[in-house]
Design an enzyme around this catalytic site. Structure first.
Site, PDB file in Angstrom:
ATOM      1  N   CYS A 219       0.817  -1.215   0.000  1.00 49.21           N
ATOM      2  CA  CYS A 219       0.000   0.000   0.000  1.00 49.21           C
ATOM      3  C   CYS A 219       0.852   1.266   0.000  1.00 49.21           C
TER       4      CYS A 219
ATOM      5  N   CYS B 116      -1.594   1.788  -2.972  1.00 46.28           N
ATOM      6  CA  CYS B 116      -2.561   2.871  -2.747  1.00 46.28           C
ATOM      7  C   CYS B 116      -1.931   4.271  -2.748  1.00 46.28           C
TER       8      CYS B 116
ATOM      9  N   LYS C   4      -0.131   5.413  -6.038  1.00 48.03           N
ATOM     10  CA  LYS C   4      -1.197   5.391  -7.060  1.00 48.03           C
ATOM     11  C   LYS C   4      -2.114   6.609  -6.917  1.00 48.03           C
TER      12      LYS C   4
ATOM     13  N   TYR D  81      -8.498  -3.377 -11.581  1.00 50.21           N
ATOM     14  CA  TYR D  81      -8.083  -2.241 -10.764  1.00 50.21           C
ATOM     15  C   TYR D  81      -6.748  -1.612 -11.197  1.00 50.21           C
TER      16      TYR D  81
ATOM     17  N   GLU E 104      -6.412   1.844 -13.280  1.00 47.99           N
ATOM     18  CA  GLU E 104      -5.951   3.008 -12.512  1.00 47.99           C
ATOM     19  C   GLU E 104      -4.642   3.555 -13.082  1.00 47.99           C
TER      20      GLU E 104
ATOM     21  N   HIS F  17     -26.737  20.339  -0.852  1.00 47.80           N
ATOM     22  CA  HIS F  17     -26.760  20.922  -2.187  1.00 47.80           C
ATOM     23  C   HIS F  17     -25.738  22.039  -2.284  1.00 47.80           C
TER      24      HIS F  17
ATOM     25  N   GLU G 284     -25.706  14.015  -3.266  1.00 49.46           N
ATOM     26  CA  GLU G 284     -27.138  14.238  -2.991  1.00 49.46           C
ATOM     27  C   GLU G 284     -28.035  13.439  -3.934  1.00 49.46           C
TER      28      GLU G 284
HETATM   29  P1  FAD Z   1       1.358  -6.195   1.918  1.00 50.07           P
HETATM   30  O1  FAD Z   1       1.008  -4.795   2.192  1.00 50.07           O
HETATM   31  O2  FAD Z   1       1.637  -6.588   0.532  1.00 50.07           O
HETATM   32  O3  FAD Z   1       2.580  -6.567   2.873  1.00 50.07           O
HETATM   33  C1  FAD Z   1       3.257  -7.800   2.831  1.00 50.07           C
HETATM   34  C2  FAD Z   1       4.699  -7.560   3.225  1.00 50.07           C
HETATM   35  O4  FAD Z   1       5.311  -8.813   3.558  1.00 50.07           O
HETATM   36  C3  FAD Z   1       5.528  -6.972   2.086  1.00 50.07           C
HETATM   37  O5  FAD Z   1       6.317  -5.916   2.560  1.00 50.07           O
HETATM   38  C4  FAD Z   1       6.406  -8.136   1.633  1.00 50.07           C
HETATM   39  O6  FAD Z   1       7.597  -7.718   1.047  1.00 50.07           O
HETATM   40  C5  FAD Z   1       6.615  -8.850   2.963  1.00 50.07           C
HETATM   41  N1  FAD Z   1       6.975 -10.262   2.848  1.00 50.07           N
HETATM   42  C6  FAD Z   1       6.484 -11.189   1.985  1.00 50.07           C
HETATM   43  N2  FAD Z   1       7.042 -12.382   2.240  1.00 50.07           N
HETATM   44  C7  FAD Z   1       7.894 -12.212   3.289  1.00 50.07           C
HETATM   45  C8  FAD Z   1       8.747 -13.080   4.018  1.00 50.07           C
HETATM   46  N3  FAD Z   1       8.807 -14.386   3.737  1.00 50.07           N
HETATM   47  N4  FAD Z   1       9.502 -12.564   5.014  1.00 50.07           N
HETATM   48  C9  FAD Z   1       9.431 -11.240   5.335  1.00 50.07           C
HETATM   49  N5  FAD Z   1       8.628 -10.374   4.677  1.00 50.07           N
HETATM   50  C10 FAD Z   1       7.871 -10.863   3.677  1.00 50.07           C
HETATM   51  N6  FAD Z   1      -5.937  -1.114  -1.511  1.00 50.07           N
HETATM   52  C11 FAD Z   1      -6.776  -0.141  -1.086  1.00 50.07           C
HETATM   53  O7  FAD Z   1      -7.441  -0.313  -0.069  1.00 50.07           O
HETATM   54  N7  FAD Z   1      -6.882   1.042  -1.760  1.00 50.07           N
HETATM   55  C12 FAD Z   1      -6.167   1.296  -2.869  1.00 50.07           C
HETATM   56  O8  FAD Z   1      -6.305   2.369  -3.438  1.00 50.07           O
HETATM   57  C13 FAD Z   1      -5.277   0.301  -3.328  1.00 50.07           C
HETATM   58  N8  FAD Z   1      -4.506   0.540  -4.401  1.00 50.07           N
HETATM   59  C14 FAD Z   1      -3.628  -0.408  -4.819  1.00 50.07           C
HETATM   60  C15 FAD Z   1      -2.845  -0.137  -5.925  1.00 50.07           C
HETATM   61  C16 FAD Z   1      -1.956  -1.066  -6.394  1.00 50.07           C
HETATM   62  C17 FAD Z   1      -1.094  -0.746  -7.595  1.00 50.07           C
HETATM   63  C18 FAD Z   1      -1.831  -2.322  -5.715  1.00 50.07           C
HETATM   64  C19 FAD Z   1      -0.848  -3.344  -6.203  1.00 50.07           C
HETATM   65  C20 FAD Z   1      -2.600  -2.597  -4.602  1.00 50.07           C
HETATM   66  C21 FAD Z   1      -3.507  -1.654  -4.147  1.00 50.07           C
HETATM   67  N9  FAD Z   1      -4.324  -1.871  -3.026  1.00 50.07           N
HETATM   68  C22 FAD Z   1      -5.194  -0.921  -2.612  1.00 50.07           C
HETATM   69  C23 FAD Z   1      -4.256  -3.151  -2.298  1.00 50.07           C
HETATM   70  C24 FAD Z   1      -3.403  -3.021  -0.991  1.00 50.07           C
HETATM   71  O9  FAD Z   1      -2.146  -2.496  -1.298  1.00 50.07           O
HETATM   72  C25 FAD Z   1      -3.279  -4.400  -0.345  1.00 50.07           C
HETATM   73  O10 FAD Z   1      -4.570  -4.926  -0.152  1.00 50.07           O
HETATM   74  C26 FAD Z   1      -2.567  -4.342   1.009  1.00 50.07           C
HETATM   75  O11 FAD Z   1      -1.291  -3.787   0.902  1.00 50.07           O
HETATM   76  C27 FAD Z   1      -2.461  -5.763   1.583  1.00 50.07           C
HETATM   77  O12 FAD Z   1      -1.794  -5.759   2.806  1.00 50.07           O
HETATM   78  P2  FAD Z   1      -1.060  -7.066   3.345  1.00 50.07           P
HETATM   79  O13 FAD Z   1      -0.637  -6.751   4.731  1.00 50.07           O
HETATM   80  O14 FAD Z   1      -1.880  -8.266   3.101  1.00 50.07           O
HETATM   81  O15 FAD Z   1       0.213  -7.229   2.409  1.00 50.07           O
HETATM   82  P1  NAP Z   2      -7.068  -8.825 -10.714  1.00 47.46           P
HETATM   83  O1  NAP Z   2      -8.227  -8.188 -10.058  1.00 47.46           O
HETATM   84  O2  NAP Z   2      -6.760 -10.229 -10.394  1.00 47.46           O
HETATM   85  O3  NAP Z   2      -7.268  -8.735 -12.326  1.00 47.46           O
HETATM   86  C1  NAP Z   2      -6.395  -9.273 -13.247  1.00 47.46           C
HETATM   87  C2  NAP Z   2      -6.645  -8.692 -14.646  1.00 47.46           C
HETATM   88  O4  NAP Z   2      -5.672  -9.193 -15.542  1.00 47.46           O
HETATM   89  C3  NAP Z   2      -7.986  -9.090 -15.233  1.00 47.46           C
HETATM   90  O5  NAP Z   2      -8.471  -8.058 -16.016  1.00 47.46           O
HETATM   91  C4  NAP Z   2      -7.634 -10.318 -16.085  1.00 47.46           C
HETATM   92  O6  NAP Z   2      -8.505 -10.534 -17.160  1.00 47.46           O
HETATM   93  C5  NAP Z   2      -6.288  -9.909 -16.618  1.00 47.46           C
HETATM   94  N1  NAP Z   2      -5.444 -11.047 -16.978  1.00 47.46           N
HETATM   95  C6  NAP Z   2      -5.103 -12.093 -16.193  1.00 47.46           C
HETATM   96  N2  NAP Z   2      -4.285 -12.923 -16.867  1.00 47.46           N
HETATM   97  C7  NAP Z   2      -4.097 -12.383 -18.095  1.00 47.46           C
HETATM   98  C8  NAP Z   2      -3.340 -12.778 -19.223  1.00 47.46           C
HETATM   99  N3  NAP Z   2      -2.618 -13.899 -19.216  1.00 47.46           N
HETATM  100  N4  NAP Z   2      -3.367 -11.989 -20.314  1.00 47.46           N
HETATM  101  C9  NAP Z   2      -4.093 -10.861 -20.320  1.00 47.46           C
HETATM  102  N5  NAP Z   2      -4.826 -10.436 -19.279  1.00 47.46           N
HETATM  103  C10 NAP Z   2      -4.831 -11.196 -18.175  1.00 47.46           C
HETATM  104  O7  NAP Z   2      -5.725  -8.027 -10.446  1.00 47.46           O
HETATM  105  P2  NAP Z   2      -5.220  -6.583 -10.036  1.00 47.46           P
HETATM  106  O8  NAP Z   2      -5.749  -5.510 -10.896  1.00 47.46           O
HETATM  107  O9  NAP Z   2      -3.741  -6.765 -10.000  1.00 47.46           O
HETATM  108  O10 NAP Z   2      -5.752  -6.330  -8.573  1.00 47.46           O
HETATM  109  C11 NAP Z   2      -5.378  -7.176  -7.500  1.00 47.46           C
HETATM  110  C12 NAP Z   2      -6.114  -6.757  -6.254  1.00 47.46           C
HETATM  111  O11 NAP Z   2      -5.524  -5.555  -5.731  1.00 47.46           O
HETATM  112  C13 NAP Z   2      -7.563  -6.431  -6.482  1.00 47.46           C
HETATM  113  O12 NAP Z   2      -8.371  -7.556  -6.240  1.00 47.46           O
HETATM  114  C14 NAP Z   2      -7.854  -5.312  -5.527  1.00 47.46           C
HETATM  115  O13 NAP Z   2      -8.562  -5.753  -4.380  1.00 47.46           O
HETATM  116  C15 NAP Z   2      -6.511  -4.750  -5.101  1.00 47.46           C
HETATM  117  N6  NAP Z   2      -6.456  -3.339  -5.579  1.00 47.46           N
HETATM  118  C16 NAP Z   2      -7.264  -2.397  -5.026  1.00 47.46           C
HETATM  119  C17 NAP Z   2      -7.271  -1.105  -5.518  1.00 47.46           C
HETATM  120  C18 NAP Z   2      -8.195  -0.066  -4.950  1.00 47.46           C
HETATM  121  O14 NAP Z   2      -8.749  -0.263  -3.891  1.00 47.46           O
HETATM  122  N7  NAP Z   2      -8.414   1.038  -5.636  1.00 47.46           N
HETATM  123  C19 NAP Z   2      -6.421  -0.766  -6.548  1.00 47.46           C
HETATM  124  C20 NAP Z   2      -5.588  -1.739  -7.090  1.00 47.46           C
HETATM  125  C21 NAP Z   2      -5.631  -3.031  -6.595  1.00 47.46           C
HETATM  126  P3  NAP Z   2      -9.785 -11.518 -17.103  1.00 47.46           P
HETATM  127  O15 NAP Z   2     -10.913 -10.701 -16.574  1.00 47.46           O
HETATM  128  O16 NAP Z   2      -9.968 -11.938 -18.520  1.00 47.46           O
HETATM  129  O17 NAP Z   2      -9.420 -12.670 -16.221  1.00 47.46           O
END
Ligand code: FAD
Ligand code: NAP
Length: 590
Positions: free
Chosen positions: A160, A165, A168, A301, A305, A573, A578
């Site tokens: 995040c 997040c 982004k 997502y 985004e 408003h 609203e």
């Molecule tokens: P993470 O935050 O991924 O933390 C896991 C940590 O564990 C990492 O630092 C990793 O390196 C570490 N780790 C892994 N394996 C090991 C190991 N064996 N030993 C030590 N450390 C390890 N969510 C929202 O709510 N709003 C958003 O706008 C949003 N935008 C997103 C945009 C993008 C591009 C992405 C990719 C995700 C977004 N998300 C968003 C999703 C959000 O980031 C995740 O849901 C959240 O970070 C999950 O938290 P977590 O604690 O499960 O894992």
């Molecule tokens: P995702 O929700 O798993 O979606 C994967 C996308 O990639 C789908 O559109 C899928 O298409 C496509 N895809 C998969 N395999 C492919 C292939 N071989 N060739 C071409 N297209 C392929 O993944 P994500 O966008 O990485 O998001 C992961 C999670 O992060 C989300 O579930 C969300 O909860 C979290 N997230 C949250 C936010 C937020 O809160 N704003 C922002 C970013 C991420 P198909 O539909 O055809 O399978």
């Protein structure tokens, strides 16, 4: 009379002495049936236990208040074994069932280095470890970032903060400012025509802010006495991990309990050239150069985004969609968000998948050739881009953490971990939270809530579980999409078309009128359950500030809001939100 604080301190010391000097102590009330259950359990186990009946002693109420302060638990019974707070009746019976009560009685707990080791210092892991330490436990958290194939790496805090997040939303904001600048002219602002965007300035500013967050997390862990170790953790025994730091030094630690919070990492395509030449969201936010003409592969997502903000910065962006936009989301809304992107210059290549990426010219950025094939015919297409961003989903980081040494079950299809409604895996002393959970939301606030509540249940006597229903979320596409509850498709599937009513309306935010843009592109939709008093079961909003709008309606849905209650709510408003207080057109009316 002693001063209040002195009296309180004396009482605390007295209670602590009772805890320290009795192997088992039960703070009870003589008439409480749950206390009787627990006392009977110890009788059955033939374990001697000290019982303090709070209703029979003079300052029982003060004891109860102090126990609340010390453990976060006010109710009785309040059980301690070998100086460890076990909790109330449910917790004690559960500990008996999962074997941890016997371990405490055998004094095994003291043999471990830590009460709790949390693997992963992201959203969930940090929340859980800080809360457990607050509750007096000895806690370690390990966090380690494996560099991307491009060599990108980052600091403490997980996805995040570093590659999700936060960067982004800041880059989305950068793009929104471009629109605001265009609007500004229509409102009378006069400025030079040559407005340019500097990628490096944005990247540096965003990354400086992230750096300050990384630092803040380290300080917070230190303040709370959580031992943070920057090393990769891997189980070698059910209660023992090996931690390998970036210099390859191995250290071993044991704990009574573990929380897995390792999150996910971007998936690659497995086609020639993907890891060599493409980037993922893990690289994008700290890319040292402007990506130029970009192909985004994927349609969820992350893809929409990132594609959205890159286009907002003025770049030439194409999104390659395998099937549909935003799978799992309301498709009516997803398509409207996509149409808006298309109207604002994002190109969509629908029903194609890439087959090969080749480098035409190295550079920052270089030039890449992408070959793709249609999912519907034999057609093969080629295109040239400066950057290819792969956003095709994320894989749970569960395959290299030695789970086979613990017996924790993992879904072999997706690497996700199934847990019960208390985030407990099939191995009683190992829990899991956040993105690695099977069938749960992958969102930061969900991981945080689950982690915090888990620590309170484990160590604070709480019984509150994480509620995964009606989680509000927002997709930060150029026109933002906020939702809570069911999509229209899911509502029809669950309740039947005849039993739901869909109220909807297009609208034009006042802010868009003077600039004359996006007329009637914004949209609000409520899905109501006719069988249940027209309760709102789906909320969908496409428009500005979707996160801010959706959050409040999420709270209303948590309280069980009905259509009638929203109709009875007076709107503010002139706002976009609203619209939800005045919706009267139904889809069924045609
Ligand atoms: P993470 O935050 O991924 O933390 C896991 C940590 O564990 C990492 O630092 C990793 O390196 C570490 N780790 C892994 N394996 C090991 C190991 N064996 N030993 C030590 N450390 C390890 N969510 C929202 O709510 N709003 C958003 O706008 C949003 N935008 C997103 C945009 C993008 C591009 C992405 C990719 C995700 C977004 N998300 C968003 C999703 C959000 O980031 C995740 O849901 C959240 O970070 C999950 O938290 P977590 O604690 O499960 O894992
Ligand atoms: P995702 O929700 O798993 O979606 C994967 C996308 O990639 C789908 O559109 C899928 O298409 C496509 N895809 C998969 N395999 C492919 C292939 N071989 N060739 C071409 N297209 C392929 O993944 P994500 O966008 O990485 O998001 C992961 C999670 O992060 C989300 O579930 C969300 O909860 C979290 N997230 C949250 C936010 C937020 O809160 N704003 C922002 C970013 C991420 P198909 O539909 O055809 O399978």
């Amino acid at each position: 009379m002693p001063p209040i604080d002195t009296g309180k301190n004396e009482l605390k010391t007295r209670i602590q002495e009772l805890i320290d000097t009795n192997q088992v102590i039960v703070f009870s009330k003589s008439y409480c049936p749950y206390c009787v259950k627990v006392k009977d359990l110890f009788k059955e186990l033939k374990v001697e236990c000290k019982v303090v009946e709070l209703d029979l002693i003079e300052d029982g109420t003060n004891y109860q208040e102090m126990l609340l302060e010390m453990t976060g638990q006010k109710t009785v019974p309040n059980v301690f074994i070998s100086k460890t707070h076990v909790g109330g009746c449910d917790k004690t019976l559960q500990a008996h069932k999962d074997g941890s009560l016997q371990q405490l009685l055998n004094g095994e707990n003291e043999a471990y280095d830590y009460d709790l080791i949390v693997i992963g210092g992201g959203s969930g892991g940090l929340a859980c470890s800080k809360e457990a330490a607050n509750l007096g436990k000895k806690v370690m958290v390990l966090d380690y970032v494996v560099p991307t194939p491009k060599g990108t790496t980052w600091g403490l805090g997980g996805t995040c903060v570093n590659v999700g997040c936060i960067p982004k939303k800041l880059m989305h904001q950068t793009a929104m400012l471009a629109t605001a600048m265009q609007d500004a002219r229509k409102f009378g602002w006069e400025f030079d025509e040559t407005v340019k965007h500097n990628w490096e300035t944005m990247k540096t500013a965003v990354n400086n802010y992230i750096g300050s967050l990384n630092w803040g997390y380290r300080v917070a862990l230190r303040d709370k006495n959580v031992n943070y170790v920057n090393a990769y953790a891997e189980f070698i025994e059910p209660h023992k991990i090996k931690a390998t730091n970036k210099r390859g030094k191995e250290t071993f630690y044991t704990a009574a309990k573990f929380v897995l919070a390792t999150g996910e990492r971007p998936r690659y395509l497995g086609i020639p050239g993907d890891k060599e030449y493409c980037i993922t969201s893990d690289d994008l936010f700290s890319l040292p150069y402007c990506p130029g003409k970009t192909l985004v592969i994927g349609a969820s997502y992350v893809a929409l985004e990132c594609g959205g903000f890159l286009a907002g910065l003025g770049l030439d962006v194409t999104v390659m969609v395998r099937s549909i936009l935003l799978r799992g989301f309301d498709q009516d809304m997803a398509n409207r968000a996509g149409e808006h992107m298309e109207e604002h210059g994002v190109k969509f290549l629908r029903k194609y998948v890439p087959t090969k990426i080749e480098e035409l010219e190295a550079g920052t950025p270089g030039r890449l050739k992408v070959t793709a094939k249609s999912t519907e015919s034999d057609e093969v297409i080629e295109g040239e881009y400066n950057t290819v961003l792969i956003a095709v989903g994320r894989d749970a980081c569960t395959d290299k953490i030695g789970l086979d040494k613990t017996g924790v079950k993992v879904n072999p299809k997706n690497g996700k971990i199934p847990v019960n409604d208390e985030e407990q895996t099939n191995v009683p002393h190992i829990y899991a939270i956040g993105d690695i959970l099977e069938g749960k939301w992958e969102l930061t606030p969900v991981a945080i809530q689950a982690g915090k509540l888990l620590a309170r249940r484990l160590y604070g006597g709480s019984t509150v579980k994480c509620d995964y229903i009606n989680v509000p979320t927002t997709v930060f596409t150029p026109l933002e999409y906020g939702s809570c509850g069911l999509s229209e498709e899911k509502a029809i599937e669950l309740y039947g078309q005849d039993n739901i009513e869909v109220y909807h309306s297009l609208f034009w935010p006042l802010e868009f009128t003077v600039p004359g843009r996006d007329n009637n592109r914004c949209y609000g939709k409520l899905i109501c359950n006719r069988l249940d008093n027209d309760r709102v079961i789906g909320f969908h909003y496409l428009g500005p500030n979707a996160g801010e709008v959706t959050q409040g309606f999420g709270a209303a849905m948590k309280c069980g809001a009905t259509k009638e209650q929203l109709d009875g709510t007076i709107g503010i408003h002139p706002t976009c939100a609203e619209i939800f207080t005045t919706l009267d057109v139904t889809k069924s009316s045609g």
